[in-house]
Design an enzyme around this catalytic site. Structure first.
Site, PDB file in Angstrom:
ATOM      1  CE1 TYR A  19       5.425  49.309 -90.294  1.00  0.00           C
ATOM      2  CE2 TYR A  19       7.558  49.539 -91.359  1.00  0.00           C
ATOM      3  CZ  TYR A  19       6.533  48.742 -90.881  1.00  0.00           C
ATOM      4  OH  TYR A  19       6.626  47.372 -90.991  1.00  0.00           O
ATOM      5  CG  HIS A  24       3.886  51.673 -83.314  1.00  0.00           C
ATOM      6  ND1 HIS A  24       3.586  51.825 -81.970  1.00  0.00           N
ATOM      7  CD2 HIS A  24       4.599  50.509 -83.389  1.00  0.00           C
ATOM      8  CE1 HIS A  24       4.092  50.809 -81.283  1.00  0.00           C
ATOM      9  NE2 HIS A  24       4.716  50.007 -82.111  1.00  0.00           N
ATOM     10  CG  ASN A  72      11.347  44.689 -82.309  1.00  0.00           C
ATOM     11  OD1 ASN A  72      12.090  45.335 -83.046  1.00  0.00           O
ATOM     12  ND2 ASN A  72      10.994  43.439 -82.573  1.00  0.00           N
ATOM     13  CG  ASP A  97       2.769  54.360 -80.076  1.00  0.00           C
ATOM     14  OD1 ASP A  97       4.008  54.252 -79.979  1.00  0.00           O
ATOM     15  OD2 ASP A  97       2.029  53.368 -80.219  1.00  0.00           O
ATOM     16  CG  ASN A 118       6.763  45.284 -78.637  1.00  0.00           C
ATOM     17  OD1 ASN A 118       6.676  44.623 -77.599  1.00  0.00           O
ATOM     18  ND2 ASN A 118       6.099  44.966 -79.736  1.00  0.00           N
TER      19      ASN A 118
END
Length: 198
Positions: A19, A24, A72, A97, A118
C-alpha cells in the site's frame, strides 16, 4: 470553535509495502515528509496501535502518528493517543486523501463531516467531528464503482509529483500556523495556484 493549538499530526494510510505508494496512503506520505525534514524517527508504539515520531518546528514539539490499524480502524489508534497526551480534537490535524479535490491541491479544513471516507468515519466515532484536516487532492476516477481500485492504485509519475509538490506546500504552511494562526496558514496554502495538469 477556539483557535487550535496544533500538537499532533496524524497521517492516514494502510500498513504494508503493497500500500506504500497508493493514493490512499498520501496521509502517510505527509507524515513521512515531516519526519524526514525535521529529523523525526518513527517507532512502533503498541499502546497507540501505530508508528509515532516527535519533531520540533521552531519552539513547538509535535507528535506524528501513522496508525497501523488499516484505514477503517484509524480511530482505534488516535483515541488512545489523544487520551494519553490529553489532546483535544482541535489539537489534532488529520492528513488524508481527498477524491473531491484535483490532483495535488491541498486544503486545510476545520471540522466537518467525514464525506464517506472510511478513515474519517472511524475517527468521528471516537473523537467527534471537531479535529482539523489536511485534504490531499488525488482527483476522482469519474464513477463511484471505480473509486476503490483508484484509491488503492498508484498514481502515475506526473500525478505523483503533483501530490508530493503539494505536500511540500502544506508542510511549509505548518510553521505559519504555529507562529501565527490557522487562518494565516490557510491563506498561504490556499493562495497557491492549483497545480497544472500535464
Amino acid at each position: 470553535m477556539s483557535e487550535s493549538r496544533l500538537r499532533a499530526i496524524v497521517g492516514l494510510g494502510n500498513p504494508g509495502p503493497e500500500y506504500e505508494r497508493t493514493r490512499h496512503n498520501t496521509g502517510f506520505w505527509f507524515a513521512d515528509l515531516l519526519a524526514d525534514t525535521h529529523r523525526g524517527n518513527f517507532r512502533h508504539e503498541a499502546k497507540f496501535k501505530g508508528d509515532l515520531a516527535r519533531i520540533r518546528i521552531g519552539g513547538d514539539e509535535l507528535l506524528l502518528l501513522k496508525p497501523q490499524t488499516y484505514m477503517n480502524k484509524s480511530g482505534d489508534a488516535i483515541q488512545p493517543l489523544a487520551a494519553f497526551y490529553k489532546l483535544e480534537p482541535a489539537d489534532i490535524l488529520v492528513a488524508h486523501d481527498e477524491l473531491d479535490l484535483p490532483v495535488g491541491t491541498m486544503k486545510l479544513k476545520r471540522a466537518g463531516g467525514h464525506g464517506g471516507h472510511n478513515g474519517l468515519r472511524s475517527i468521528h466515532q471516537h473523537l467527534g467531528p471537531d479535529y482539523l484536516r489536511l485534504r490531499i487532492g488525488i482527483g476522482h476516477p469519474g464513477t463511484k464503482d471505480q473509486v476503490l481500485g483508484y484509491v488503492l492504485g498508484r498514481p502515475n509519475a506526473a500525478d505523483d509529483k503533483l501530490i508530493r509538490d503539494g505536500l511540500i506546500d502544506a508542510m511549509n504552511a505548518i510553521p505559519v500556523w504555529l507562529n501565527q494562526t490557522l487562518e494565516k496558514a490557510m491563506q498561504q496554502l490556499h493562495s497557491i495556484s492549483p497545480p497544472k495538469q500535464p
